[in-house]
Scaffold this active site. Sequence first.
Site, PDB file in Angstrom:
ATOM      1  N   ASP A 284       0.800  -1.227   0.000  1.00 22.04           N
ATOM      2  CA  ASP A 284       0.000   0.000   0.000  1.00 22.04           C
ATOM      3  C   ASP A 284       0.832   1.277   0.000  1.00 22.04           C
ATOM      4  O   ASP A 284       0.427   2.295   0.559  1.00 22.04           O
ATOM      5  CB  ASP A 284      -0.963   0.019   1.209  1.00 22.04           C
ATOM      6  CG  ASP A 284      -1.869  -1.179   1.229  1.00 22.04           C
ATOM      7  OD1 ASP A 284      -2.225  -1.657   0.142  1.00 22.04           O
ATOM      8  OD2 ASP A 284      -2.218  -1.645   2.327  1.00 22.04           O
TER       9      ASP A 284
ATOM     10  N   LYS B 298       1.896   2.132  -5.182  1.00 13.20           N
ATOM     11  CA  LYS B 298       2.401   1.546  -6.427  1.00 13.20           C
ATOM     12  C   LYS B 298       1.469   1.821  -7.602  1.00 13.20           C
ATOM     13  O   LYS B 298       1.911   2.065  -8.716  1.00 13.20           O
ATOM     14  CB  LYS B 298       2.574   0.018  -6.274  1.00 13.20           C
ATOM     15  CG  LYS B 298       3.574  -0.366  -5.181  1.00 13.20           C
ATOM     16  CD  LYS B 298       3.625  -1.868  -4.974  1.00 13.20           C
ATOM     17  CE  LYS B 298       2.367  -2.446  -4.359  1.00 13.20           C
ATOM     18  NZ  LYS B 298       2.108  -2.059  -2.967  1.00 13.20           N
ATOM     19  N   GLY B 299       0.155   1.781  -7.323  1.00 16.08           N
ATOM     20  CA  GLY B 299      -0.835   2.003  -8.382  1.00 16.08           C
ATOM     21  C   GLY B 299      -0.677   3.386  -8.986  1.00 16.08           C
ATOM     22  O   GLY B 299      -0.653   3.538 -10.213  1.00 16.08           O
TER      23      GLY B 299
ATOM     24  N   THR C 144       2.802 -12.641   2.699  1.00 10.61           N
ATOM     25  CA  THR C 144       1.926 -13.183   1.677  1.00 10.61           C
ATOM     26  C   THR C 144       2.604 -14.426   1.083  1.00 10.61           C
ATOM     27  O   THR C 144       3.701 -14.797   1.509  1.00 10.61           O
ATOM     28  CB  THR C 144       1.575 -12.118   0.608  1.00 10.61           C
ATOM     29  OG1 THR C 144       0.527 -12.637  -0.219  1.00 10.61           O
ATOM     30  CG2 THR C 144       2.790 -11.764  -0.252  1.00 10.61           C
TER      31      THR C 144
ATOM     32  N   GLY D 114      -4.615  -4.125  -3.762  1.00 10.92           N
ATOM     33  CA  GLY D 114      -5.600  -3.089  -4.053  1.00 10.92           C
ATOM     34  C   GLY D 114      -4.815  -1.851  -4.437  1.00 10.92           C
ATOM     35  O   GLY D 114      -4.144  -1.269  -3.598  1.00 10.92           O
ATOM     36  N   HIS D 115      -4.823  -1.512  -5.720  1.00 13.82           N
ATOM     37  CA  HIS D 115      -4.023  -0.387  -6.201  1.00 13.82           C
ATOM     38  C   HIS D 115      -4.951   0.755  -6.613  1.00 13.82           C
ATOM     39  O   HIS D 115      -5.810   0.571  -7.468  1.00 13.82           O
ATOM     40  CB  HIS D 115      -3.145  -0.827  -7.369  1.00 13.82           C
ATOM     41  CG  HIS D 115      -2.113  -1.858  -6.970  1.00 13.82           C
ATOM     42  ND1 HIS D 115      -1.184  -2.368  -7.835  1.00 13.82           N
ATOM     43  CD2 HIS D 115      -1.863  -2.450  -5.775  1.00 13.82           C
ATOM     44  CE1 HIS D 115      -0.403  -3.227  -7.192  1.00 13.82           C
ATOM     45  NE2 HIS D 115      -0.808  -3.313  -5.949  1.00 13.82           N
TER      46      HIS D 115
ATOM     47  N   ARG E  32      -9.908  -2.700   6.248  1.00  9.64           N
ATOM     48  CA  ARG E  32      -9.411  -2.722   7.628  1.00  9.64           C
ATOM     49  C   ARG E  32      -8.573  -1.472   7.911  1.00  9.64           C
ATOM     50  O   ARG E  32      -7.827  -1.027   7.040  1.00  9.64           O
ATOM     51  CB  ARG E  32      -8.515  -3.957   7.846  1.00  9.64           C
ATOM     52  CG  ARG E  32      -9.255  -5.264   7.850  1.00  9.64           C
ATOM     53  CD  ARG E  32      -8.303  -6.430   8.005  1.00  9.64           C
ATOM     54  NE  ARG E  32      -7.509  -6.667   6.803  1.00  9.64           N
ATOM     55  CZ  ARG E  32      -6.580  -7.609   6.686  1.00  9.64           C
ATOM     56  NH1 ARG E  32      -6.303  -8.397   7.709  1.00  9.64           N
ATOM     57  NH2 ARG E  32      -5.924  -7.779   5.564  1.00  9.64           N
TER      58      ARG E  32
ATOM     59  N   GLN F 136       1.955  -5.967  -3.211  1.00 12.75           N
ATOM     60  CA  GLN F 136       2.468  -6.117  -1.831  1.00 12.75           C
ATOM     61  C   GLN F 136       3.807  -5.380  -1.675  1.00 12.75           C
ATOM     62  O   GLN F 136       4.044  -4.425  -2.401  1.00 12.75           O
ATOM     63  CB  GLN F 136       2.599  -7.590  -1.438  1.00 12.75           C
ATOM     64  CG  GLN F 136       1.285  -8.325  -1.265  1.00 12.75           C
ATOM     65  CD  GLN F 136       0.664  -8.811  -2.561  1.00 12.75           C
ATOM     66  OE1 GLN F 136       1.307  -9.455  -3.371  1.00 12.75           O
ATOM     67  NE2 GLN F 136      -0.603  -8.522  -2.783  1.00 12.75           N
TER      68      GLN F 136
END
Length: 428
Positions: free
Chosen positions: A9, A12-13, A234, A36-37, A298, A219
């Site tokens: 997080d 990166k996106g 992961t 999630g990007h 979360r 990740q």
Amino acid sequence: MIVGAQWGDEGKGKVTDLMAERADSIVRFQGGNNAGHTIIRGDEVFKLHLVPSGILHPGTTCVIGNGVVIDPGVLIGELDELRRRGIDTLGLKISANAHLIMPYHLLLDSEGEAQLGELKIGTTKRGIGPCYADKASRLGIRVQDLLDEKILRKKIMTAMEPKRQMLRPFSRDPMLDLHTMTEAYLTFGHRLEPHIADTAALVWNDLQAGKDVVFEGAQGALLDIDHGTYPFVTSSNPIAGAACIGAGVGPTAIDDVWGIAKAYTTRVGSGPFPSEQFDDVADRIRDVGHEFGTTTGRPRRIGWLDLVAMKYASRLNGLTGLCITKLDVLSGIDPLRVAVSYRTADGAEFSEFPYHQSVLHHATADYVEMPGWQEDITGARSLDDLPEACRNYLDYISESLGVPIVLIGVGPERSQVILLGDRAAELA
Ligand code: GDP
Ligand code: IMO
Ligand code: MG
């Protein structure tokens, strides 16, 4: 190559979307929809889980490489949503060799976590770990299997067999009915068929033609299954070397590796986090930085920037450039602290990231204190626009790691960046 230099997080996106402006192809090489990007363009927010973050650029080839694990239902949902929003998705190519997340992987992930109780990893419950486990056990179902009913049915049967015991409580779950599952996955196959390709060959052709290929990691280094905070990691390798395997290219193809890191640290899920904070400053960072998981919602755990962990990430990835994101979130926090070493209860000090789990689990961080700044920096577009304390903070990070900063994020929107260095200048 774009990789996460912390616990995921990092932004990166956003950086990939910026690179996609110039690149010919964007390639995801590991992970799945645990990622999630986020890309923000004006008022529009895109949260991508499987589709590479180059999809908003018409004409850019987006590749889901063989190293990615794909939940086909989720992928189709993501494609439908993008199309609904007017995004052309024809440029998406999916490796025929990528492994598929099956309904039993989802159940095994949740069940595994429930059985671990207090010791749970805090996974995203997307079936990632069980899918990679089946891949290693040679019981995986691959994208190419979707195109042959007989093979698909047989492989599902074989893969389910050793899991019968653990799946017994769900024996009546229609999700696990062999016929229903095979039919559903065949339908997914029909939908995805136009996108299925020999993606390693596609990437090779692009590289041969001298085109720009960007590898988009998911990740981050500290979640790496080999080098991260095992077992709180992961199930794939998010570090740079994995791109060669997960996309099918040789290491000589890689020119640059950019590590993305926030100006502070966050982590979702369980596991050691030596610079973690539980005070008002942490709450403020969570609020201002909207630190809630893109995939699971979360609240993210918050801590000061951790140079011990980042030095480790920098070494593992062979970073040639650093992108420091969310610097704007630190405005108004004074003083700032930066973790420079770890300490255990018996007083032992670690300036390098400790490999031993018991050390890491009991480590607390030692900090240097630095002056903060009060100014709103969201409008800054060059280093000169930043307050001196802010520039000092960046210099300290870059000098400590021995890696030049190539990009600074000063807000969530794609234009809210400061680009430095030659390659970044090409994007400006
Ligand atoms: P990824 O998984 O590495 O792509 O990162 P995520 O999208 O999960 O989380 C990063 C969050 O920070 C997203 O909500 C982004 O919109 C946001 N973001 C990225 N860069 C910046 C920045 O420089 N400043 C601020 N305030 N937000 C940013
Ligand atoms: P992006 O690409 C942050 C974390 C989970 C959990 C651990 C294992 O958006 O940076 P998994 O479901 O992978 O088996 O969960 O890894 N995790 C992430 N944390 N960002 C991610 O992806 C993550 N993907 C997995 O929270 O601690
Ligand atoms: Mg994310």
